[in-house]
Write an enzyme that holds these catalytic residues in place. Structure first.
Site, short mmCIF file in Angstrom:
data_model
loop_
_atom_site.label_atom_id
_atom_site.label_comp_id
_atom_site.label_asym_id
_atom_site.label_seq_id
_atom_site.Cartn_x
_atom_site.Cartn_y
_atom_site.Cartn_z
N TYR A 1 52.27 1.47 -21.98
CA TYR A 1 51.02 1.79 -21.25
C TYR A 1 51.31 2.16 -19.80
CZ TYR A 1 48.01 0.17 -25.05
OH TYR A 1 47.35 0.03 -26.25
N ARG B 1 28.74 -8.24 -22.92
CA ARG B 1 29.40 -7.06 -22.35
C ARG B 1 28.41 -6.06 -21.73
NH1 ARG B 1 31.74 -4.07 -21.16
NH2 ARG B 1 33.25 -2.88 -22.35
N ARG C 1 41.87 -10.53 -32.28
CA ARG C 1 40.61 -9.95 -31.83
C ARG C 1 39.40 -10.66 -32.43
NH1 ARG C 1 41.27 -4.59 -29.56
NH2 ARG C 1 43.01 -4.96 -28.20
N ASP D 1 43.52 -9.78 -21.71
CA ASP D 1 44.12 -8.56 -22.25
C ASP D 1 45.58 -8.48 -21.84
OD1 ASP D 1 43.22 -5.95 -23.72
OD2 ASP D 1 44.68 -5.36 -22.20
N ARG E 1 34.02 -6.70 -30.02
CA ARG E 1 32.80 -5.90 -30.14
C ARG E 1 32.14 -5.93 -31.51
NH1 ARG E 1 35.41 -0.64 -27.74
NH2 ARG E 1 37.12 -1.70 -28.78
O1 CP3 Z 1 40.30 -12.30 -29.52
C1 CP3 Z 1 41.43 -11.93 -29.13
O2 CP3 Z 1 42.30 -11.49 -29.89
C2 CP3 Z 1 41.77 -12.10 -27.66
C3 CP3 Z 1 41.54 -11.00 -26.84
C4 CP3 Z 1 42.47 -9.79 -26.79
C5 CP3 Z 1 42.02 -8.57 -26.28
N1 CP3 Z 1 43.08 -7.74 -26.18
C6 CP3 Z 1 40.65 -8.30 -25.88
C7 CP3 Z 1 40.22 -6.91 -25.77
C8 CP3 Z 1 43.81 -9.65 -27.10
C9 CP3 Z 1 44.77 -10.64 -27.73
C10 CP3 Z 1 44.20 -8.34 -26.68
C11 CP3 Z 1 45.57 -7.83 -26.77
C12 CP3 Z 1 45.79 -6.40 -26.61
N2 CP3 Z 1 45.23 -5.54 -25.73
C13 CP3 Z 1 46.75 -5.69 -27.34
C14 CP3 Z 1 47.68 -6.28 -28.33
C15 CP3 Z 1 46.94 -6.59 -29.59
C16 CP3 Z 1 46.81 -5.44 -30.50
O3 CP3 Z 1 45.65 -5.12 -30.82
O4 CP3 Z 1 47.83 -4.90 -30.87
C17 CP3 Z 1 46.71 -4.35 -26.91
C18 CP3 Z 1 47.55 -3.23 -27.43
C19 CP3 Z 1 45.76 -4.28 -25.88
C20 CP3 Z 1 45.42 -3.10 -25.06
C21 CP3 Z 1 44.00 -2.80 -25.27
N3 CP3 Z 1 42.98 -3.44 -24.60
C22 CP3 Z 1 43.43 -1.91 -26.20
C23 CP3 Z 1 44.19 -1.00 -27.10
C24 CP3 Z 1 42.04 -2.07 -26.09
C25 CP3 Z 1 41.00 -1.46 -26.95
C26 CP3 Z 1 40.53 -0.16 -26.51
C27 CP3 Z 1 39.25 0.18 -27.27
O5 CP3 Z 1 38.27 0.46 -26.58
O6 CP3 Z 1 39.26 0.12 -28.50
C28 CP3 Z 1 41.78 -2.99 -25.08
C29 CP3 Z 1 40.46 -3.47 -24.62
C30 CP3 Z 1 40.09 -4.77 -25.22
N4 CP3 Z 1 40.88 -5.88 -25.17
C31 CP3 Z 1 38.89 -5.09 -25.87
C32 CP3 Z 1 38.95 -6.43 -26.20
C33 CP3 Z 1 37.88 -7.27 -26.85
C34 CP3 Z 1 37.68 -4.19 -26.06
C35 CP3 Z 1 37.01 -4.19 -24.73
C36 CP3 Z 1 35.50 -4.00 -24.73
O7 CP3 Z 1 34.76 -4.99 -24.92
O8 CP3 Z 1 35.06 -2.88 -24.46
#
Ligand code: CP3
Length: 650
Positions: A457, A345, A332, A381, A336
């Site tokens: 999911y 965003r 990540r 994602d 954010r």
């Molecule tokens: O920089 C990086 O690591 C690359 C981008 C990345 C994202 N998601 C961007 C993202 C990666 C590698 C992921 C993987 C991901 N997504 C996982 C596995 C990694 C982990 O954390 O275990 C999982 C479980 C997800 C599913 C997912 N997508 C979740 C749980 C969330 C967050 C929900 C929240 O609001 O907290 C997302 C959304 C997401 N994916 C965001 C980002 C930057 C936040 C989105 C936003 O900008 O609002």
């Protein structure tokens, strides 16, 4: 990766804090070029404000138009240096006051006044004229107009054309310095007219930007200066100064997440050399870097002696080769917690961002530019693959991912589309763009969710605490479960191979929630699928196999496959690696929560993780899980520096 300008020339336009800036630049290994650009004007020297007060008290003024809040306050303060404030306020009560927007209204309220009329912004000036014409003819009226900084002749003429007598009241806070020689010399350094060329220009206020361009225009050098900024790395302390740069047609290359002088210098020293090289190479390739996007700043095609992916410290560690320091990237790393990410965003949804390859690439590259990590991870994602399967995915603010038509029964599984991986071509495109623009020796990581984590999911419909529906399907009806896992595995093989073909140097499989299973259940319900998945991948890219939550699964993950095993903080890295054996690399594993503490604490924990790895080849530093949105960006940067410094083998 030391914090070092490497002797390059760094221009600062600070006046009051000139000495402090020089010291900061010198301490960061730069050659300071100090060019003071501002002089504070004492309030009592605002002669137009005093003239206004005199005429007001003499009963000459009918109307006062207030353009800005800052200017309104400055006007009152300036008048108060010579006149009795309460008398002045009383006199203001007897005339009409027109305020433009809410800011002057607030400033008036502070002295117990209210305007006769408020004209809303935006379109403020044309609104004003229209209203003036309709309801408030100024014909034969004596109108004073407060302006902050420079007077605007067009405005004044428009009112005069309506038959008003106008008194412009420009109020000033800052003036050019008396001695313009250092500023003029610096401008020529930037333009490249002197032998000593400037490499960096640091702006710590908006007025500095305006004054630099004002002096350049006095010397007829305005457009030359603007052009020259295409090859000088520009740092701005914060959003206001950045906006001033944009207004002058200059793109800011770096704005720290914390708007402080020391941060600006430090961060420019940390990453500036790379940004500068990139900018100059791009400019040599005729990219207009005054309108630059990171994706346009392509590194020169590889020539002899240039860095290539073969030099990547991250890739060497994946192959368990010796490295000069421990490579680091952070899960990540784009997200954010970054102000720049949030700015993007605001304009586009999470899915929109993922599906616009240029933007996804921009965000990916931005994290590398800012942090100096050894690998980029493509912005995407793990749940994107559910869309081509026929699921309705949404990222809901504050709630996370939601699947509106979850998979609960055998029939639901049967109904899933036979997915076409080309529906995810936007990810492949983002990888292609990123690879072109990324420094050649920085690795690009592609990724996917592992089948269990994605399935959780798909079945739950969103995040879950106990995975009740997921596990119930798994335990009750293994045939349905396996059918779902098989379909997922098929698309994931095609998806990851597509990413490798598009330029991913390595791929990571995120099995983030598989730690909720026991080792026996992992072996029975997950391992066969993951084994087939990893086995089906193009061998040219190393595979990082990552999970969280259950150290007991780590040996089984290795059995399932992967060149690198990603550990969370619950594992003891030394013990886990001994169990795993020397034929696999290890990624991890500092507790992310340490980033909420202090630089000192961060360093202590970095050292502890490095000690566990004990210099064995094949360690990639990472957090045990991702960065959280409320973490301080400076602490994330500190982590990267600490790993590079403390692991350096000199
Ligand atoms: O920089 C990086 O690591 C690359 C981008 C990345 C994202 N998601 C961007 C993202 C990666 C590698 C992921 C993987 C991901 N997504 C996982 C596995 C990694 C982990 O954390 O275990 C999982 C479980 C997800 C599913 C997912 N997508 C979740 C749980 C969330 C967050 C929900 C929240 O609001 O907290 C997302 C959304 C997401 N994916 C965001 C980002 C930057 C936040 C989105 C936003 O900008 O609002």
């Amino acid at each position: 990766m030391p914090i070092d300008f490497e002797g390059l020339r760094v221009v600062s336009f600070e006046s009051r804090k000139a000495a402090e800036m020089a010291e900061l630049i010198r301490a960061a290994g730069g050659t300071p070029v100090i060019a003071p650009s501002m002089r504070e004007i004492p309030l009592e020297q605002n002669s137009e404000a005093l003239t206004f007060a005199k005429l007001l008290l003499a009963g000459w003024i009918d109307v006062l138009i207030l353009m800005t809040g800052v200017g309104t306050r400055l006007l009152v303060n300036a008048v108060s240096t010579k006149y009795d404030t309460s008398q002045f306020i009383e006199a203001l009560k007897s005339i009409e006051i027109v305020a433009l927007g809410s800011k002057p209204v607030i400033a008036l309220r502070e002295i117990g006044l209210a305007p006769t009329m408020v004209l809303p912004k935006p379109h403020a000036w044309s609104d004003l004229l229209a209203t003036v014409d309709e309801q408030y003819p100024v014909n034969n009226k004596r109108v004073a107009i407060q302006e902050y900084g420079q007077s605007n002749p067009e405005r004044i003429k428009a009112l005069e054309d309506r038959g008003a007598q106008i008194l412009p009241v420009p109020v000033y806070r800052w003036e050019l310095p008396e001695d313009l020689a250092p500023l003029r010399r610096a401008i020529r350094d930037i333009i490249g007219a002197n032998t000593d060329r400037a490499d960096f220009a640091l702006f710590t206020s908006a007025t500095q930007v305006q004054h630099v361009f004002q002096v350049a225009s006095m010397d007829g050098l305005e457009s030359k200066l603007q052009d020259a900024f295409r090859e000088v790395c520009v740092g701005s302390v914060g959003p206001v100064a950045s906006r001033a740069c944009t207004e002058q047609g200059v793109t800011v290359d770096y704005e720290p997440d914390t708007p402080k002088m020391a941060h600006l210098v430090r961060e420019m020293a940390r990453r500036g050399r790379d940004l500068l090289d990139k900018k100059r190479i791009a400019s040599a390739n005729r990219v207009d870097t005054n309108q630059w996007r990171r994706i346009d700043m392509v590194w020169q095609p590889s020539t002899d002696g240039q860095r290539t992916i073969a030099d990547s410290v991250f890739m060497k560690a994946c192959r368990r080769e010796e490295t000069p320091y421990t490579p680091i990237w952070i899960m990540r790393q784009a997200g954010r917690y970054q102000r720049e990410y949030l700015r993007i965003r605001k304009k586009v949804s999470m899915l929109g961002l993922c599906k616009t390859p240029e933007l996804a690439a921009e965000v990916t590259l931005m994290a590398v530019d800012r942090l100096g990590v050894d690998a980029a991870i493509i912005f995407a994602d793990i749940l994107l693959v559910t869309e081509p399967m026929g699921l309705n995915l949404e990222f809901v603010k504050g709630e996370g991912p939601v699947i509106h038509n979850p998979v609960r029964t055998r029939a639901d599984v049967e109904r899933l589309n036979e997915p076409d991986v080309n529906e995810l071509a936007y990810v492949f495109d983002a990888l292609k763009i990123t690879r072109r623009a990324l420094r050649p020796d920085i690795a690009l990581i592609g990724f996917a969710g592992a089948p269990f984590t994605i399935a959780s999911y798909m079945i739950e419909g969103g995040k879950s605490n106990h995975y009740v529906k997921t596990k119930t399907m798994m335990y009750r009806d293994q045939a349905t479960w396996d059918a779902l896992m098989e379909r997922l595995t098929n698309i994931l093989i095609a998806y990851l191979n597509g990413q490798i073909a598009a330029g991913a140097d390595a791929v990571q499989l995120f099995d983030s929630w598989v730690g909720s299973l026991s080792p026996d259940d992992y072996r029975q319900f997950v391992m066969p699928h993951v084994k087939r998945l990893i086995h089906g991948l193009d061998k040219s890219a190393p595979v990082i196999h990552f999970s969280t939550g259950n150290p007991a699964l780590v040996p089984l993950m290795k059995e399932a496959g992967g060149d690198v095993i990603g550990l969370d903080w619950r594992s003891d890295l030394a013990a886990a690696w001994s169990t795993l054996g020397d034929d696999v690399a290890v990624m991890g594993n500092m507790d992310p929560i340490v980033l909420y503490t202090s630089p000192t604490e961060i360093r202590t924990h970095v050292q502890a993780v490095l000690d566990k790895a004990a210099g064995r080849p094949g360690h990639i530093f990472n957090l045990g899980h991702g960065i959280l949105p409320d973490m301080r960006p400076e602490n994330v940067a500190e982590l990267v520096d600490a790993v590079h410094e403390l692991s350096a083998k000199s």
